[in-house]
Write an enzyme that holds these catalytic residues in place. Structure first.
Site, PDB file in Angstrom:
ATOM      1  N   HIS A 126       0.673  -1.236   0.072  1.00 43.30           N
ATOM      2  CA  HIS A 126      -0.034   0.110   0.016  1.00 43.30           C
ATOM      3  C   HIS A 126       0.838   1.475  -0.007  1.00 43.30           C
ATOM      4  O   HIS A 126       1.922   1.427   0.588  1.00 43.30           O
ATOM      5  CB  HIS A 126      -0.939  -0.068   1.123  1.00 43.30           C
ATOM      6  CG  HIS A 126      -1.797   1.113   0.901  1.00 43.30           C
ATOM      7  ND1 HIS A 126      -1.650   2.526   1.389  1.00 43.30           N
ATOM      8  CD2 HIS A 126      -3.409   1.005   0.802  1.00 43.30           C
ATOM      9  CE1 HIS A 126      -2.828   2.998   1.268  1.00 43.30           C
ATOM     10  NE2 HIS A 126      -3.829   2.440   0.719  1.00 43.30           N
ATOM     11  N   GLU A 141      -3.705   2.164  -7.653  1.00 45.00           N
ATOM     12  CA  GLU A 141      -4.225   3.416  -6.678  1.00 45.00           C
ATOM     13  C   GLU A 141      -3.209   4.335  -6.781  1.00 45.00           C
ATOM     14  O   GLU A 141      -2.117   4.511  -6.347  1.00 45.00           O
ATOM     15  CB  GLU A 141      -3.999   2.703  -5.044  1.00 45.00           C
ATOM     16  CG  GLU A 141      -4.877   1.677  -4.966  1.00 45.00           C
ATOM     17  CD  GLU A 141      -5.292   1.747  -3.168  1.00 45.00           C
ATOM     18  OE1 GLU A 141      -6.564   1.761  -2.928  1.00 45.00           O
ATOM     19  OE2 GLU A 141      -4.483   1.612  -2.456  1.00 45.00           O
TER      20      GLU A 141
HETATM   21  P1  PGA Z   1      -9.510   6.088   0.283  1.00 47.22           P
HETATM   22  O1  PGA Z   1      -8.340   5.042   0.606  1.00 47.22           O
HETATM   23  O2  PGA Z   1     -10.633   5.288  -0.481  1.00 47.22           O
HETATM   24  O3  PGA Z   1      -9.766   6.659   1.615  1.00 47.22           O
HETATM   25  O4  PGA Z   1      -9.034   7.190  -0.755  1.00 47.22           O
HETATM   26  C1  PGA Z   1      -8.052   4.036  -0.541  1.00 47.22           C
HETATM   27  C2  PGA Z   1      -6.917   3.388  -0.181  1.00 47.22           C
HETATM   28  O5  PGA Z   1      -5.920   3.691   0.449  1.00 47.22           O
HETATM   29  O6  PGA Z   1      -6.861   2.071  -0.291  1.00 47.22           O
END
Ligand code: PGA
Length: 266
Positions: A107, A177
């Site tokens: 992440h 992401e």
């Molecule tokens: P968010 O986070 O949906 O709050 O933007 C997503 C993540 O960090 O996986």
């Protein structure tokens, strides 16, 4: 290269909706309350696999909610060794022993805390070898007009997947992401067209590295400010196979609406 026809072909699999609670909530009773509601919502969604990744400290107490087929639990990270003198770490086997079926690896918040692509590669391998499904997060810090950020994505994929083989793909989920779209400070979520383009690019990189890959694996998720207002666009126009949801996964009503959208589109 993965062409559009291949990707838009009707696929037999379900949507995968993953909630990452990060270091929230503060109290176990609140976590249990939220998860109880999510379990109820998830139990009626036959075409959605729901995964919640709570803080590790709560996994043992929360596993009783994940006995049904439609809701499973995951870890937010794991170490690459299976046991030993690694203060503060959690092994993939420990996650498994708590009935977790998934683990998030790489992440961006862990990368920002110093986790390197090489460490992530070892964790991906350890997670898969332990029998977990690994959700590998990749994403660029920012976008430039010339598209150089694509090279960042390519480098992350090549290094992070450097220790596994194509046979492991059915235990691999790739979550795109973009860092600029994550969390409270994000100015906006990605656009569905960007997500679709990234899906094609990732599949092309994987094909270059591993040879021909099947249409269904690895699963492709989008994450970054996903909520009940934009989920449909990401899953439909963005052609994501599912979502990795942060903030909105801690609000059971909003999360239920996301699951409902997943069910309608599967
Ligand atoms: P968010 O986070 O949906 O709050 O933007 C997503 C993540 O960090 O996986």
């Amino acid at each position: 290269m993965a062409d559009n026809k291949e990707i838009s072909a009707k696929r037999p699999f379900k949507k995968l909706i993953v909630g990452n609670w990060k270091m929230n909530p503060e109290y176990l009773k609140d976590a249990a309350n939220i998860l109880g509601k999510i379990k109820k919502a998830a139990s009626t969604k036959r075409k959605v696999d729901t995964v919640i990744c709570p803080p590790h400290a709560f996994l043992g107490d929360l596993r009783k909610y994940a006995t049904g087929k439609r809701l499973t639990l995951g870890g937010q990270d794991c170490y690459f060794e299976s046991a030993g003198s690694y203060t503060g770490e959690t092994s993939p086997l420990q996650l498994k022993s708590l009935k977790a079926k998934y683990v998030i690896i790489g992440h961006s918040e862990r990368r920002a805390a110093g986790e390197t692509d090489e460490i992530i590669a070892k964790k991906v391998k350890a997670g898969i070898q332990s029998g977990l499904h690994v959700i590998l997060c990749i994403g660029e810090k920012k976008r430039d007009k010339d598209g150089l950020y694509m090279q960042d994505i390519k480098k992350q994929l090549f290094t992070n997947l450097g220790k596994i083989s194509k046979a492991d793909f059915d235990r691999l989920v790739i979550a795109y992401e973009p860092i600029w779209a994550i969390g409270e400070n994000a100015r906006r979520a990605a656009k569905p067209a960007d997500i679709f383009e990234m899906k094609i690019f990732i599949r092309r990189v994987l094909t270059d590295k591993f040879g021909k890959i099947s249409p269904g694996a690895p699963f492709f998720l989008y994450g970054g400010s996903a909520d009940d207002k934009n989920a449909r666009d990401f899953l439909e126009a963005g052609q994501a196979d599912g979502l990795l949801v942060g903030r909105a996964s801690r609000d059971p009503e909003v999360f239920e609406r996301i699951l409902k959208i997943g069910e309608e589109l599967s």
